[in-house]
Design an enzyme around this catalytic site. Structure first.
Site, PDB file in Angstrom:
ATOM      1  N   HIS A 195       0.836  -1.192   0.000  1.00  0.00           N
ATOM      2  CA  HIS A 195       0.000   0.000   0.000  1.00  0.00           C
ATOM      3  C   HIS A 195       0.879   1.253   0.000  1.00  0.00           C
ATOM      4  CE1 HIS A 195      -3.489   2.196   2.309  1.00  0.00           C
ATOM      5  NE2 HIS A 195      -3.186   2.784   1.156  1.00  0.00           N
ATOM      6  N   HIS A 235       3.795   0.818   2.983  1.00  0.00           N
ATOM      7  CA  HIS A 235       3.786  -0.277   3.956  1.00  0.00           C
ATOM      8  C   HIS A 235       3.087  -1.497   3.372  1.00  0.00           C
ATOM      9  CE1 HIS A 235      -0.076   1.810   4.554  1.00  0.00           C
ATOM     10  NE2 HIS A 235      -0.558   0.611   4.811  1.00  0.00           N
ATOM     11  N   ASP A 266       0.136  -4.352   4.258  1.00  0.00           N
ATOM     12  CA  ASP A 266      -0.961  -4.673   5.168  1.00  0.00           C
ATOM     13  C   ASP A 266      -1.090  -6.187   5.232  1.00  0.00           C
ATOM     14  OD1 ASP A 266      -2.204  -2.104   6.024  1.00  0.00           O
ATOM     15  OD2 ASP A 266      -2.314  -1.810   3.858  1.00  0.00           O
ATOM     16  N   LYS A 296      -4.962 -21.556 -26.499  1.00  0.00           N
ATOM     17  CA  LYS A 296      -5.085 -22.131 -27.846  1.00  0.00           C
ATOM     18  C   LYS A 296      -4.133 -23.311 -27.956  1.00  0.00           C
ATOM     19  CE  LYS A 296      -4.386 -21.385 -32.733  1.00  0.00           C
ATOM     20  NZ  LYS A 296      -3.553 -22.595 -32.849  1.00  0.00           N
ATOM     21  N   ASP A 309      -2.893 -26.618 -30.358  1.00  0.00           N
ATOM     22  CA  ASP A 309      -2.968 -27.147 -31.710  1.00  0.00           C
ATOM     23  C   ASP A 309      -3.626 -28.513 -31.684  1.00  0.00           C
ATOM     24  OD1 ASP A 309      -2.112 -25.113 -33.253  1.00  0.00           O
ATOM     25  OD2 ASP A 309       0.022 -25.551 -32.950  1.00  0.00           O
TER      26      ASP A 309
HETATM   27 MN    MN Z   1      -2.686   0.186   4.529  1.00  0.00          MN
END
Ligand code: MN
Length: 276
Positions: free
Chosen positions: A46, A52, A54, A255, A257
């Site tokens: 954050h 910091h 959290d 995808k 083959d």
């Molecule tokens: Mn915070």
């Protein structure tokens, strides 16, 4: 504890203006939580006034929260300060984005790590405990001011302890235990990116969007209308697009083959139909 979660979140709600911020209010009841499911944790990075981490542990339908300026230590010889903050709603573990200024905690947030955790009792992670027993252990540990736990994160793995300091209710220390994971290899995984979007705090700030492949969502069919069995169902063909998108009614798959075929199952007969 179901009613408890509501009043516990009062402080969290009072600190925020939900008309402005996209952080969750925390409405969901925990009745949907499975007894066998593991307790979860999240670490959000954050960029508030001061950068910091959290650290949040799930307990009784909310997330116990600590602001850890240096993040969780990876080295058993280091002790990092962790300041207990208000409990957050469980849905907060999915929050990533910008908290608008002016406002409490204004700044960018990424989901730095996430996973499950197990309380440790007498030096042993309580893997086999069900959620009710595990929560009971964590609740008691919280009261005692010492929570030891095993994190099963995407980046962090191993044992840590949170220990409350005597001088102030909100001041705790977070300590890495000496275990098989404390060999220096953890630091290789502690990248700057979000484990969900692959974005950094700076990417979020600059408004960059995720380039991580979109995860296929589980699909459930709506109620259908009874119709005669089709003689031929035209297959969907690949379509060109400029960039990936996320829309209801669509989901994406890698995808591969090979041969695409339509399978008809009718009257005990299976028929495969391909273009070749
Ligand atoms: Mn915070």
């Amino acid at each position: 504890m179901e009613n408890g979660a509501k009043s516990v979140l009062e402080k969290y709600r009072k600190m925020r203006d939900f008309a402005r911020t996209s952080e969750p209010q925390g409405e969901k009841s925990r009745s949907s939580v499975k007894v066998k499911s593991q307790l979860r944790f999240v670490i959000q990075k954050h960029a508030a006034r001061r950068l910091h981490y959290d650290f949040r542990l799930e307990l009784d339908g909310v997330l116990l929260s600590w602001a850890v300026p240096k993040g969780l230590p990876l080295d058993p010889s280091e002790k990092h300060l962790a300041v207990r903050t208000e409990d957050h709603p469980l849905e907060y573990r999915n929050f990533e984005g910008i908290i608008p200024a002016p406002g409490y905690g204004a700044g960018e947030v990424i989901i730095w790590d996430q996973g499950t955790y197990e309380p440790i009792l007498h030096g042993e992670p309580q893997k086999k405990r069900n959620r009710i027993e595990a929560e009971k252990l964590v609740r008691q540990a919280l009261r005692d001011g010492k929570i030891t736990f095993f994190l099963n994160g995407e980046k962090l793995k191993g044992e840590w302890a949170l220990v409350r300091l005597k001088n102030k209710e909100t001041d705790w220390l977070v300590i890495k235990h000496k275990d098989a994971f404390a060999d220096g290899s953890l630091s290789e995984k502690t990248t700057e990116q979000s484990v969900v979007s692959g974005l950094t705090l700076d990417d979020i700030k600059k408004g960059r969007k995720s380039h991580k492949p979109i995860q296929p969502r589980s699909m459930t069919a709506d109620k259908g209308i009874k119709k005669p069995f089709p003689r031929f169902a035209p297959p969907m063909l690949a379509t060109l697009a400029d960039s990936p998108f996320n829309k209801t009614g669509w989901f994406f798959e890698p995808k591969l083959d090979g041969i695409r075929a339509l399978t008809y199952c009718h009257d005990g007969k299976v028929e495969l139909l391909s273009r070749t």
